[in-house]
Design a protein around this motif. Sequence first.
Motif, PDB file in Angstrom:
ATOM      1  N   THR A  89       0.834  -1.204   0.000  1.00 51.25           N
ATOM      2  CA  THR A  89       0.000   0.000   0.000  1.00 51.25           C
ATOM      3  C   THR A  89       0.868   1.254   0.000  1.00 51.25           C
ATOM      4  OG1 THR A  89      -1.785  -1.167   1.128  1.00 51.25           O
ATOM      5  CG2 THR A  89      -1.831   1.245   1.235  1.00 51.25           C
ATOM      6  N   GLY A  90       1.943   1.240   0.788  1.00 48.64           N
ATOM      7  CA  GLY A  90       2.838   2.400   0.818  1.00 48.64           C
ATOM      8  C   GLY A  90       3.561   2.599  -0.501  1.00 48.64           C
ATOM      9  N   LEU A  91       4.052   1.511  -1.090  1.00 56.17           N
ATOM     10  CA  LEU A  91       4.786   1.612  -2.356  1.00 56.17           C
ATOM     11  C   LEU A  91       3.893   2.055  -3.508  1.00 56.17           C
ATOM     12  CD1 LEU A  91       7.078  -1.567  -2.226  1.00 56.17           C
ATOM     13  CD2 LEU A  91       7.781   0.826  -1.985  1.00 56.17           C
ATOM     14  N   ARG A  92       2.667   1.563  -3.552  1.00 56.71           N
ATOM     15  CA  ARG A  92       1.808   1.892  -4.700  1.00 56.71           C
ATOM     16  C   ARG A  92       1.386   3.363  -4.696  1.00 56.71           C
ATOM     17  NH1 ARG A  92      -4.121  -0.822  -3.479  1.00 56.71           N
ATOM     18  NH2 ARG A  92      -4.637   0.705  -1.910  1.00 56.71           N
ATOM     19  N   LYS A  93       1.540   4.040  -3.557  1.00 57.05           N
ATOM     20  CA  LYS A  93       1.246   5.485  -3.505  1.00 57.05           C
ATOM     21  C   LYS A  93       2.368   6.297  -4.142  1.00 57.05           C
ATOM     22  CE  LYS A  93      -1.622   5.232   0.607  1.00 57.05           C
ATOM     23  NZ  LYS A  93      -1.748   5.554   2.025  1.00 57.05           N
ATOM     24  N   LYS A  94       3.560   5.678  -4.255  1.00 53.38           N
ATOM     25  CA  LYS A  94       4.725   6.406  -4.732  1.00 53.38           C
ATOM     26  C   LYS A  94       5.203   5.976  -6.123  1.00 53.38           C
ATOM     27  CE  LYS A  94       6.614   7.129  -0.059  1.00 53.38           C
ATOM     28  NZ  LYS A  94       5.375   7.365   0.551  1.00 53.38           N
ATOM     29  N   MET A  95       4.652   4.866  -6.632  1.00 52.55           N
ATOM     30  CA  MET A  95       5.121   4.344  -7.918  1.00 52.55           C
ATOM     31  C   MET A  95       3.990   3.593  -8.610  1.00 52.55           C
ATOM     32  SD  MET A  95       7.556   1.333  -6.305  1.00 52.55           S
ATOM     33  CE  MET A  95       8.501   2.550  -5.420  1.00 52.55           C
ATOM     34  N   ALA A 100       5.363  -1.538  -7.712  1.00 58.95           N
ATOM     35  CA  ALA A 100       5.127  -1.790  -6.292  1.00 58.95           C
ATOM     36  C   ALA A 100       4.879  -3.275  -6.049  1.00 58.95           C
ATOM     37  CB  ALA A 100       3.939  -0.965  -5.797  1.00 58.95           C
TER      38      ALA A 100
END
Length: 171
Positions: A89-95, A100
């Motif tokens: 969830t954290g990664l998909r907000k940034k990439m 992600a």
Amino acid sequence: SLKDIGFKKPDSYQKVFAYMAVGFGVYFIIAAVSSSLVSKLIPGIDLEQRQDLGFSVSTTGLPLLFVFLSLVILPPLVEEIACRGFLYTGLRKKMPIWIAGIITSIIFAFAHINGGEQGAPLLWAAAIDTFILSAILIYVRQKTDNLWPAIGIHMIKNGLAFLLLFILRVA
């Protein structure tokens, strides 16, 4: 919050169970085909290598309940919250979602690469298997916006292994 990472009440339990059944089936087929391909293309990888689970397969009685909890209930809950919940969830907000997903699946696979019996080399079979499992779990997590179907698939996988190793004593 727990809701932000996908830990929320499902809209439909029928949908959750459908995703669990289909997701596990897709995982099982892809894992079987991948194992066959890897064994043919990379003969140096030992796909028969046994994983050290930390428990004797001859466990019976009440201790078997603790083995069940330690293998079938706790790891799917903790790993799904940590990997598909917080990390993905954290990664998909940034990439992009696919990047992600790949990063999360690589991390999940490398977390399972150690653990061969009695100091055996790296457990590539487990890494390949858990990478595939993670990719399926991420797809289901993304599609449903909920962790419960992924937790369920993970529990089915670990429960099947528990059944084969500790109840039926196959392998």
